[in-house]
Design a protein around this motif. Structure first.
Motif, PDB file in Angstrom:
ATOM      1  N   GLU A  13       0.839  -1.193   0.000  1.00  0.00           N
ATOM      2  CA  GLU A  13       0.000   0.000   0.000  1.00  0.00           C
ATOM      3  C   GLU A  13       0.875   1.245   0.000  1.00  0.00           C
ATOM      4  N   VAL A  14       0.537   2.183  -0.889  1.00  0.00           N
ATOM      5  CA  VAL A  14       1.271   3.441  -0.992  1.00  0.00           C
ATOM      6  C   VAL A  14       0.532   4.549  -0.254  1.00  0.00           C
ATOM      7  N   GLU A  15      -0.774   4.676  -0.511  1.00  0.00           N
ATOM      8  CA  GLU A  15      -1.559   5.703   0.175  1.00  0.00           C
ATOM      9  C   GLU A  15      -3.047   5.422   0.056  1.00  0.00           C
ATOM     10  N   ARG A  16      -3.811   6.025   0.971  1.00  0.00           N
ATOM     11  CA  ARG A  16      -5.276   5.993   0.913  1.00  0.00           C
ATOM     12  C   ARG A  16      -5.771   7.366   0.515  1.00  0.00           C
ATOM     13  N   GLY A  17      -6.807   7.372  -0.307  1.00  0.00           N
ATOM     14  CA  GLY A  17      -7.394   8.641  -0.709  1.00  0.00           C
ATOM     15  C   GLY A  17      -8.775   8.838  -0.156  1.00  0.00           C
ATOM     16  N   GLY A  18      -9.126   8.117   0.885  1.00  0.00           N
ATOM     17  CA  GLY A  18     -10.473   8.180   1.439  1.00  0.00           C
ATOM     18  C   GLY A  18     -11.089   6.798   1.438  1.00  0.00           C
ATOM     19  N   PRO A  19     -12.387   6.701   1.679  1.00  0.00           N
ATOM     20  CA  PRO A  19     -13.040   5.397   1.804  1.00  0.00           C
ATOM     21  C   PRO A  19     -13.188   4.643   0.485  1.00  0.00           C
ATOM     22  N   ASP A  20     -12.977   5.333  -0.641  1.00  0.00           N
ATOM     23  CA  ASP A  20     -13.223   4.696  -1.933  1.00  0.00           C
ATOM     24  C   ASP A  20     -12.015   4.702  -2.856  1.00  0.00           C
ATOM     25  N   SER A  21     -10.844   5.016  -2.350  1.00  0.00           N
ATOM     26  CA  SER A  21      -9.675   5.006  -3.239  1.00  0.00           C
ATOM     27  C   SER A  21      -8.422   4.612  -2.474  1.00  0.00           C
ATOM     28  N   ILE A  22      -7.515   3.965  -3.197  1.00  0.00           N
ATOM     29  CA  ILE A  22      -6.269   3.481  -2.606  1.00  0.00           C
ATOM     30  C   ILE A  22      -5.253   3.319  -3.732  1.00  0.00           C
ATOM     31  N   THR A  23      -3.984   3.484  -3.421  1.00  0.00           N
ATOM     32  CA  THR A  23      -2.910   3.229  -4.378  1.00  0.00           C
ATOM     33  C   THR A  23      -2.031   2.108  -3.853  1.00  0.00           C
ATOM     34  N   LEU A  24      -1.834   1.101  -4.674  1.00  0.00           N
ATOM     35  CA  LEU A  24      -0.967  -0.026  -4.359  1.00  0.00           C
ATOM     36  C   LEU A  24       0.213  -0.021  -5.310  1.00  0.00           C
ATOM     37  N   ARG A  25       1.278  -0.716  -4.930  1.00  0.00           N
ATOM     38  CA  ARG A  25       2.470  -0.779  -5.784  1.00  0.00           C
ATOM     39  C   ARG A  25       2.878  -2.229  -5.998  1.00  0.00           C
ATOM     40  N   ALA A  26       3.221  -2.546  -7.244  1.00  0.00           N
ATOM     41  CA  ALA A  26       3.753  -3.857  -7.606  1.00  0.00           C
ATOM     42  C   ALA A  26       5.094  -3.661  -8.297  1.00  0.00           C
ATOM     43  N   ALA A  54      -7.671  -4.198  -3.133  1.00  0.00           N
ATOM     44  CA  ALA A  54      -8.286  -2.911  -2.815  1.00  0.00           C
ATOM     45  C   ALA A  54      -9.686  -3.094  -2.248  1.00  0.00           C
ATOM     46  N   LEU A  55     -10.453  -4.028  -2.814  1.00  0.00           N
ATOM     47  CA  LEU A  55     -11.806  -4.241  -2.319  1.00  0.00           C
ATOM     48  C   LEU A  55     -11.785  -4.687  -0.864  1.00  0.00           C
ATOM     49  N   THR A  56     -10.848  -5.549  -0.521  1.00  0.00           N
ATOM     50  CA  THR A  56     -10.713  -5.978   0.875  1.00  0.00           C
ATOM     51  C   THR A  56     -10.363  -4.793   1.773  1.00  0.00           C
ATOM     52  N   ALA A  57      -9.386  -3.997   1.320  1.00  0.00           N
ATOM     53  CA  ALA A  57      -8.914  -2.883   2.135  1.00  0.00           C
ATOM     54  C   ALA A  57      -9.966  -1.794   2.316  1.00  0.00           C
ATOM     55  N   LEU A  58     -10.825  -1.610   1.310  1.00  0.00           N
ATOM     56  CA  LEU A  58     -11.774  -0.498   1.325  1.00  0.00           C
ATOM     57  C   LEU A  58     -13.178  -0.901   1.785  1.00  0.00           C
ATOM     58  N   THR A  59     -13.366  -2.173   2.124  1.00  0.00           N
ATOM     59  CA  THR A  59     -14.667  -2.616   2.617  1.00  0.00           C
ATOM     60  C   THR A  59     -14.720  -2.456   4.127  1.00  0.00           C
ATOM     61  N   PRO A  60     -15.681  -1.716   4.658  1.00  0.00           N
ATOM     62  CA  PRO A  60     -15.762  -1.541   6.116  1.00  0.00           C
ATOM     63  C   PRO A  60     -15.848  -2.887   6.827  1.00  0.00           C
ATOM     64  N   ALA A  61     -15.035  -3.048   7.844  1.00  0.00           N
ATOM     65  CA  ALA A  61     -15.034  -4.293   8.610  1.00  0.00           C
ATOM     66  C   ALA A  61     -16.129  -4.270   9.661  1.00  0.00           C
ATOM     67  N   PRO A  62     -16.698  -5.435   9.984  1.00  0.00           N
ATOM     68  CA  PRO A  62     -17.678  -5.484  11.075  1.00  0.00           C
ATOM     69  C   PRO A  62     -17.059  -4.992  12.376  1.00  0.00           C
ATOM     70  N   GLY A  63     -17.850  -4.366  13.204  1.00  0.00           N
ATOM     71  CA  GLY A  63     -17.358  -3.882  14.479  1.00  0.00           C
ATOM     72  C   GLY A  63     -17.105  -5.013  15.451  1.00  0.00           C
ATOM     73  N   PRO A  64     -16.557  -4.717  16.624  1.00  0.00           N
ATOM     74  CA  PRO A  64     -16.302  -5.750  17.632  1.00  0.00           C
ATOM     75  C   PRO A  64     -17.613  -6.319  18.162  1.00  0.00           C
ATOM     76  N   ASP A  65     -17.528  -7.453  18.834  1.00  0.00           N
ATOM     77  CA  ASP A  65     -18.720  -8.086  19.400  1.00  0.00           C
ATOM     78  C   ASP A  65     -19.497  -7.075  20.239  1.00  0.00           C
ATOM     79  N   GLY A  66     -20.780  -7.059  19.989  1.00  0.00           N
ATOM     80  CA  GLY A  66     -21.616  -6.128  20.747  1.00  0.00           C
ATOM     81  C   GLY A  66     -21.769  -4.792  20.059  1.00  0.00           C
ATOM     82  N   ASP A  67     -20.961  -4.558  19.025  1.00  0.00           N
ATOM     83  CA  ASP A  67     -21.045  -3.285  18.315  1.00  0.00           C
ATOM     84  C   ASP A  67     -20.975  -3.510  16.814  1.00  0.00           C
ATOM     85  N   THR A  68     -21.456  -4.660  16.355  1.00  0.00           N
ATOM     86  CA  THR A  68     -21.398  -5.022  14.951  1.00  0.00           C
ATOM     87  C   THR A  68     -22.558  -4.390  14.185  1.00  0.00           C
ATOM     88  N   LYS A  69     -22.236  -3.749  13.107  1.00  0.00           N
ATOM     89  CA  LYS A  69     -23.256  -3.176  12.247  1.00  0.00           C
ATOM     90  C   LYS A  69     -23.664  -4.230  11.236  1.00  0.00           C
TER      91      LYS A  69
END
Length: 295
Positions: A13-26, A54-69
């Motif tokens: 990962e090089v940088e994040r540009g917000g919730p919908d963008s990311i730059t990776l390097r190969a 990128a899809l994995t990195a930019l997908t919101p993760a479930p919250g901890p137990d008791g606070d899962t959306k």
């Protein structure tokens, strides 16, 4: 010793540009070149893996137990099941074997289909621009399977096949360190100084690994240009390449066939069909390319 395929798909990962963008390097080394330039299918394989990462990195993760959306949980579950099923790439200029940045943005999020834009950038210039569609792969028995150009092709290469390793082809195609590639001698008449139909068949597998959906993307551009069979030799630059990944391949050799219906005065289309060791279709592609210069 790691596999060359594993190495080229290692992204940072090089940088994040917000919730919908990311730059990776190969890093793409000389293994993945045809002549001096990067093999188009290899770069598209990297693009496909970058979209999945990128899809994995930019997908919101479930919250901890008791606070899962609940919405986050469903979105994460849907995203986790997706693979790149369609990659449409415009080749703006020929990439070099070097670092490449993958600037990725989410264009649409969905539980059935998600679409990302992936621009491969070198030295500040976009070299390949791709739209990647993510969805669940097919599985199980197809409702219909029609006849195809690989019918009757054995699951493993025969002794009469033309291996990339140790052949004159390896002077131009440098993928031998990453793949085992065997061409069907019957559909590659140029080695006998003859011409034939624009059809090339062959067998391929990654060295040291089982094939996966990303490797299937590479295979969808692995054949020598089919116009070689028409005595049109030289570099046939890719204009646009669209690849469809249908399902995860079974272990073993993949079989491919490249064909063309119309070879025009300036351009030709080249279609790849890829089946796995069970004979099931795993990927398909269509490429628009330029006739080699001087023809």
């Amino acid at each position: 010793m790691t596999s060359k395929i594993t190495e080229v798909l290692a992204l940072t990962e090089v940088e994040r540009g917000g919730p919908d963008s990311i730059t990776l390097r190969a890093h793409i080394d000389e293994t993945f070149t045809i002549g001096p330039k990067v093999h188009g299918g290899s770069l598209q394989m990297v693009v496909a893996k970058a979209a999945r990462t990128a899809l994995t990195a930019l997908t919101p993760a479930p919250g901890p137990d008791g606070d899962t959306k609940d919405g986050d949980t469903k979105a994460a579950d849907a995203a986790a099941a997706m693979i790149p099923v369609a990659i449409a790439s415009d080749y703006l200029t020929a990439p070099d074997a070097a670092d490449v940045d993958l600037a990725i943005s989410v264009r649409k999020r969905g539980r059935t289909v998600t679409v990302l834009q992936v621009d491969a950038v070198q030295q500040g210039r976009t070299v390949v621009s791709s739209s990647v569609t993510m969805a669940r792969p097919d599985s199980g028995t197809p409702h219909h399977s029609g006849p195809n150009v690989l019918d009757g092709t054995p699951a493993e290469p025969p002794s009469t096949g033309i291996s990339l390793d140790g052949s004159p082809i390896a002077e131009i195609n440098h993928l031998g360190a990453a793949v085992d590639l065997v061409l069907d001698a019957e559909t590659f008449p140029m080695v006998r100084g003859e011409t034939g139909e624009p059809l090339v068949r062959g067998w391929i597998r990654p060295k040291g690994l089982d094939p996966d959906e990303y490797f299937a993307v590479l295979v969808c551009d692995i054949s020598p240009p089919v116009v070689f069979n028409l005595a049109m030799f030289g570099w046939a630059p890719t204009v646009q390449l669209t690849t469809y990944v249908r399902r995860h391949p079974a272990p073993g050799w993949l079989r491919f066939a490249a064909t063309s219906t119309e070879v025009g005065p300036g351009m030709f289309e080249e279609d790849h069909l890829v089946v796995d060791s069970t004979g099931t279709v795993v990927a398909q592609s269509r490429q628009l390319a330029l006739i080699p210069a001087g023809r």
